[in-house]
Design an enzyme around this catalytic site. Structure first.
Site, PDB file in Angstrom:
ATOM      1  N   SER A 206       7.765  -0.190  -5.379  1.00 25.62           N
ATOM      2  CA  SER A 206       8.649   0.946  -5.174  1.00 25.62           C
ATOM      3  C   SER A 206       9.302   0.742  -3.806  1.00 25.62           C
ATOM      4  O   SER A 206       8.589   0.455  -2.843  1.00 25.62           O
ATOM      5  CB  SER A 206       7.826   2.235  -5.204  1.00 25.62           C
ATOM      6  OG  SER A 206       8.496   3.292  -4.582  1.00 25.62           O
TER       7      SER A 206
ATOM      8  N   GLU B 190      11.068  -2.833  -9.241  1.00 34.17           N
ATOM      9  CA  GLU B 190      11.151  -1.835  -8.168  1.00 34.17           C
ATOM     10  C   GLU B 190      11.538  -0.505  -8.808  1.00 34.17           C
ATOM     11  O   GLU B 190      12.644  -0.340  -9.301  1.00 34.17           O
ATOM     12  CB  GLU B 190      12.200  -2.231  -7.117  1.00 34.17           C
ATOM     13  CG  GLU B 190      11.885  -3.507  -6.344  1.00 34.17           C
ATOM     14  CD  GLU B 190      11.027  -3.265  -5.099  1.00 34.17           C
ATOM     15  OE1 GLU B 190      10.653  -2.090  -4.844  1.00 34.17           O
ATOM     16  OE2 GLU B 190      10.740  -4.253  -4.398  1.00 34.17           O
TER      17      GLU B 190
ATOM     18  N   ALA C  87       0.796  -1.230   0.000  1.00 34.66           N
ATOM     19  CA  ALA C  87       0.000   0.000   0.000  1.00 34.66           C
ATOM     20  C   ALA C  87       0.833   1.287   0.000  1.00 34.66           C
ATOM     21  O   ALA C  87       0.466   2.273  -0.620  1.00 34.66           O
ATOM     22  CB  ALA C  87      -0.930  -0.021   1.212  1.00 34.66           C
TER      23      ALA C  87
ATOM     24  N   ASN D  52       2.500  -9.876  -0.571  1.00 37.96           N
ATOM     25  CA  ASN D  52       3.575 -10.426  -1.398  1.00 37.96           C
ATOM     26  C   ASN D  52       4.377 -11.522  -0.692  1.00 37.96           C
ATOM     27  O   ASN D  52       5.481 -11.855  -1.104  1.00 37.96           O
ATOM     28  CB  ASN D  52       4.502  -9.306  -1.884  1.00 37.96           C
ATOM     29  CG  ASN D  52       5.136  -9.641  -3.225  1.00 37.96           C
ATOM     30  OD1 ASN D  52       4.558 -10.360  -4.029  1.00 37.96           O
ATOM     31  ND2 ASN D  52       6.337  -9.125  -3.452  1.00 37.96           N
ATOM     32  N   ARG D  53       3.822 -12.058   0.396  1.00 36.30           N
ATOM     33  CA  ARG D  53       4.341 -13.278   1.028  1.00 36.30           C
ATOM     34  C   ARG D  53       3.210 -14.301   1.159  1.00 36.30           C
ATOM     35  O   ARG D  53       3.376 -15.318   1.816  1.00 36.30           O
ATOM     36  CB  ARG D  53       4.896 -12.977   2.438  1.00 36.30           C
ATOM     37  CG  ARG D  53       6.043 -11.980   2.496  1.00 36.30           C
ATOM     38  CD  ARG D  53       7.334 -12.534   1.920  1.00 36.30           C
ATOM     39  NE  ARG D  53       8.405 -11.557   2.045  1.00 36.30           N
ATOM     40  CZ  ARG D  53       8.598 -10.543   1.207  1.00 36.30           C
ATOM     41  NH1 ARG D  53       7.799 -10.391   0.145  1.00 36.30           N
ATOM     42  NH2 ARG D  53       9.591  -9.684   1.395  1.00 36.30           N
TER      43      ARG D  53
ATOM     44  N   TYR E   3      17.279 -10.183  -1.430  1.00 32.46           N
ATOM     45  CA  TYR E   3      17.055 -10.971  -0.204  1.00 32.46           C
ATOM     46  C   TYR E   3      16.088 -12.108  -0.509  1.00 32.46           C
ATOM     47  O   TYR E   3      15.324 -12.055  -1.464  1.00 32.46           O
ATOM     48  CB  TYR E   3      16.518 -10.103   0.931  1.00 32.46           C
ATOM     49  CG  TYR E   3      15.344  -9.226   0.547  1.00 32.46           C
ATOM     50  CD1 TYR E   3      14.051  -9.725   0.492  1.00 32.46           C
ATOM     51  CD2 TYR E   3      15.532  -7.875   0.237  1.00 32.46           C
ATOM     52  CE1 TYR E   3      12.985  -8.924   0.133  1.00 32.46           C
ATOM     53  CE2 TYR E   3      14.468  -7.062  -0.124  1.00 32.46           C
ATOM     54  CZ  TYR E   3      13.195  -7.608  -0.169  1.00 32.46           C
ATOM     55  OH  TYR E   3      12.136  -6.814  -0.533  1.00 32.46           O
TER      56      TYR E   3
END
Ligand code: NAG
Ligand code: NAG
Ligand code: NAG
Length: 426
Positions: free
Chosen positions: A310, A385, A182, A256-257, A363
């Site tokens: 981002s 990104e 968000a 996103n996990r 990561y």
């Protein structure tokens, strides 16, 4: 007495800043020398549930960590004790966001009459109105799909853009989505700008992109989190689902996990208050189920997926556990072409794009949209990104136009390469 009390309350309310919850919070850059520093920082930030604004890469990029006034000294002492260099990136987070709000207000005023949602930070309702308008104005080209509702009941809509109404099976599908996280406000404008360039402002040199490719563009994957980041908590990243058995103070999960790929293994926290909490099960969130269903419905022809985030200037591909997909060389080639196309237009103050496996160069993660797309058979599945020019989540609105144009060039290159790989697979 009551009257005076009331006046005081009113004054306090008026003076209260919108971002007071971050009053006294600061953000610190941390220089990582090697992988053991990286592990140290990860363990430290996890154990204290610190908000990491930017993950660091040894020798390449500093970590940005937000510290609250109570634990700041202790954390900085720990870094000092280990000989890790750090510096102040932002003295006062509340003040920084007040300033950013002010920049956005001035931008809106100075552009009044000429403001379009893709050159701005539009709210959910404005994005919704834009999608509806485009679909109504270009019925031969655009189909609006209401894919379902978010946890709080907002419609999650995407546009299908096609000169053949998605009936020509010789065309690949390009799927992009933005704003699963968000607080990453600058992502939605790039998705809207892609719609604009394909539909409202198609240039001759881009005609093949419209004619040869079918597009699915979903500008706000996580509308609840996005609205909450405007109305209440600027740094909100997650969804807004409530699960009282897990926590009665911390809501939402990291979308996103939350995908069903190595779910709840790498790069997640069991703490329901953490920014990387993966939820109680894969696809516990309606927002991620909607993306899952889009993959499912269109997988036969979906050649490329772009999950837009981002910030940091990265083009990343799977898997988040460091295992490379069988077509990794091609994933890298197309990702590098994208990075190079965007770098060719980069502003002097921007970083260069870096391209690679997300776990090797950044990561480890699990349950990401990027990995899920790759796993279910999208040959070219990426995390993008966008640049921030050192402004982290506070990209000044003056930059949006440039990011949009630069990113569109990157998308165009990847679309043409995806067309080629799709045809080769036929
Ligand atoms: C496109 O196809 C759908 C069915 O898949 C249909 O409902 C719609 O009317 C078609 N649109 C156009 C513009 O032909
Ligand atoms: C996630 O993994 C951890 C560590 O293996 C485990 O303790 C936990 O129960 C798992 N969470 C869920 C909801 O399965
Ligand atoms: C990493 O994840 C991918 C996708 O789920 C899987 O195919 C691969 O076996 C995993 N690698 C390891 C080392 O577990």
């Amino acid at each position: 007495m009551y009257a005076i009390g009331l006046v005081l309350v009113l004054v306090a309310t008026i003076n209260a800043g919108k971002h007071d919850q971050y009053s006294g919070y600061s953000v610190h850059g941390v220089k990582l020398r090697d992988d053991s520093d990286k592990v140290f920082i990860t363990e430290l930030t996890d154990s204290l549930d610190l908000d990491v604004w930017q993950d660091g890469v040894a020798g390449a990029r500093d970590a940005l960590v937000m510290l609250d006034p109570n634990s700041r000294l202790a954390v900085l002492d720990e870094l000092d004790a280990r000989g890790i260099q750090h510096y102040l990136h932002l003295r006062d987070v509340a003040q920084a966001f007040e300033t950013h709000d002010e920049q956005i207000n001035q931008w809106k005023q100075s552009r009044s009459g000429r403001l379009v949602p893709f050159n701005d930070y539009p709210r959910y309702a404005e994005v919704d109105a834009y999608l509806e308008t485009i679909a109504a104005q270009y019925p031969e080209l655009v189909t609006l799909v209401n894919a379902g509702q978010s946890y709080e009941g907002r419609d999650i809509k995407y546009l299908k853009i096609s000169t053949t109404n998605f009936t020509d099976t010789s065309k690949p599908i390009y799927f992009m989505d933005a704003m699963i996280h968000a607080r990453e406000w600058v992502t939605t404008p790039t998705a809207l700008f892609s719609i604009h360039r394909l539909v409202e402002d198609l240039r001759d040199q881009d005609r093949d992109l419209l004619e040869d490719i079918d597009w699915i563009i979903l500008p706000i994957t996580n509308p609840d989190g996005y609205e909450f980041s405007h109305d209440d908590t600027r740094l909100w990243r997650r969804t807004r689902s409530i699960n009282l058995e897990v926590s009665d103070t911390c809501f939402g999960v990291d979308g996103n996990r939350n995908f069903d790929v190595n779910w709840n293994t790498t790069g997640v926290s069991q703490d329901p208050c953490s920014q990387t909490y993966p939820g109680t099960s894969a696809f516990s969130e309606p927002e991620t189920r909607i993306l899952r269903d889009i993959f499912d419905e269109y997988i036969d022809r979906m050649e490329i997926f772009m999950n837009i985030h981002s910030h940091g200037n990265w083009v990343l591909y799977g898997f988040g556990n460091e295992t490379l997909p069988p077509n990794a060389i091609h994933l890298h080639l197309v990702g590098a072409a994208m990075g190079a196309a965007m770098d060719a237009m980069k502003l002097p103050e921007a970083d260069w794009y870096k391209v690679g496996n997300s776990a090797m160069i950044l990561y480890g993660t699990s349950g990401s949209a990027q990995d899920y797309g790759q796993l279910v058979g999208v040959p070219l599945s990426y995390t993008l990104e966008l640049p921030s020019y050192g402004f982290d989540f506070r990209v000044p609105p003056e930059y949006i136009e440039h990011i949009n144009r630069e990113t569109w060039e990157g998308i165009a290159v990847t679309a043409r390469l995806a067309r080629t790989t799709f045809r080769a697979r036929q």
